[in-house]
Design a protein around this motif. Structure first.
Motif, PDB file in Angstrom:
ATOM      1  N   SER A  33       0.860  -1.129  -0.178  1.00 56.62           N
ATOM      2  CA  SER A  33      -0.029   0.083   0.086  1.00 56.62           C
ATOM      3  C   SER A  33       0.847   1.071   0.072  1.00 56.62           C
ATOM      4  CB  SER A  33      -0.773  -0.016   1.292  1.00 56.62           C
ATOM      5  OG  SER A  33      -1.448   1.361   1.443  1.00 56.62           O
ATOM      6  N   ARG A  36       0.288   3.493   2.945  1.00 61.42           N
ATOM      7  CA  ARG A  36       0.897   3.061   4.361  1.00 61.42           C
ATOM      8  C   ARG A  36       2.457   3.093   4.295  1.00 61.42           C
ATOM      9  NH1 ARG A  36      -2.880  -2.294   4.101  1.00 61.42           N
ATOM     10  NH2 ARG A  36      -4.809  -1.540   5.079  1.00 61.42           N
ATOM     11  N   ASP A  73      -6.184   0.313  14.030  1.00 66.44           N
ATOM     12  CA  ASP A  73      -6.677   0.185  12.604  1.00 66.44           C
ATOM     13  C   ASP A  73      -5.468  -0.576  11.931  1.00 66.44           C
ATOM     14  OD1 ASP A  73      -9.278   1.335  13.141  1.00 66.44           O
ATOM     15  OD2 ASP A  73      -8.517   3.202  12.344  1.00 66.44           O
ATOM     16  N   LEU A  74      -4.416  -0.068  11.905  1.00 65.42           N
ATOM     17  CA  LEU A  74      -3.293  -0.719  11.033  1.00 65.42           C
ATOM     18  C   LEU A  74      -3.092  -2.001  11.555  1.00 65.42           C
ATOM     19  CD1 LEU A  74      -1.189  -0.351   8.801  1.00 65.42           C
ATOM     20  CD2 LEU A  74       0.238   0.562  10.651  1.00 65.42           C
ATOM     21  N   ALA A  77      -5.777  -4.431  10.719  1.00 77.42           N
ATOM     22  CA  ALA A  77      -5.627  -4.766   9.077  1.00 77.42           C
ATOM     23  C   ALA A  77      -4.612  -5.588   8.680  1.00 77.42           C
ATOM     24  CB  ALA A  77      -5.497  -3.580   8.438  1.00 77.42           C
ATOM     25  N   PHE A  78      -3.473  -5.451   9.326  1.00 70.77           N
ATOM     26  CA  PHE A  78      -2.437  -6.082   9.217  1.00 70.77           C
ATOM     27  C   PHE A  78      -2.495  -7.812   9.794  1.00 70.77           C
ATOM     28  CE2 PHE A  78       1.689  -8.279  11.097  1.00 70.77           C
ATOM     29  CZ  PHE A  78       2.046  -8.859  10.008  1.00 70.77           C
ATOM     30  N   ASP A  80      -5.438  -9.328  10.059  1.00 71.84           N
ATOM     31  CA  ASP A  80      -6.465 -10.047   9.191  1.00 71.84           C
ATOM     32  C   ASP A  80      -5.647 -10.634   8.009  1.00 71.84           C
ATOM     33  OD1 ASP A  80      -9.147 -10.645   8.663  1.00 71.84           O
ATOM     34  OD2 ASP A  80      -8.710  -9.211   7.156  1.00 71.84           O
ATOM     35  N   GLU A  81      -5.017  -9.687   7.419  1.00 74.10           N
ATOM     36  CA  GLU A  81      -4.335 -10.173   6.306  1.00 74.10           C
ATOM     37  C   GLU A  81      -3.165 -11.287   6.469  1.00 74.10           C
ATOM     38  OE1 GLU A  81      -1.264  -8.016   3.135  1.00 74.10           O
ATOM     39  OE2 GLU A  81      -3.128  -7.121   3.131  1.00 74.10           O
TER      40      GLU A  81
END
Length: 103
Positions: A33, A36, A73-74, A77-78, A80-81
């Protein structure tokens, strides 16, 4: 009918090697990203041309996990990925920064 377990949901015990591997995944996550990655570079004061060399440093690895952990949030998201629980990211952070988290 029971759903199949997520093969990416890792339950492996966190050790130093796994913490380092997760940090490499985090760097890849940021690199996929541009927004990011730019935020990380701005925050760290690094430049794209120094990133590869810096990534070899244990201090860099610890700092990267600190960076990811500081933004919920980061972090989510990380995690989860990467297919891990956010707690695993925090465990990796503690392993890579033992002085910051005395027992």
């Amino acid at each position: 009918m029971n759903p199949k377990p997520n093969p990416r949901a890792r339950a492996a015990a966190m050790d130093h090697a796994r913490a380092e591997a997760l940090t490499v995944e985090a760097l890849g996550f940021l690199g996929r990203s541009p927004e990011r990655l730019v935020r990380f570079l701005d925050s760290s004061g690094m430049r794209p041309d120094t990133l590869r060399a810096a990534a070899q440093s244990p201090d860099f690895l610890a700092g990267l996990m600190d960076y990811v952990a500081q933004d919920e949030d980061l972090l989510l998201a990380f995690a989860d990925e990467a297919g891990v629980k956010p707690e695993s990211v925090m465990q990796a952070r503690r392993l890579l920064s033992p002085a910051a988290f005395p027992d």
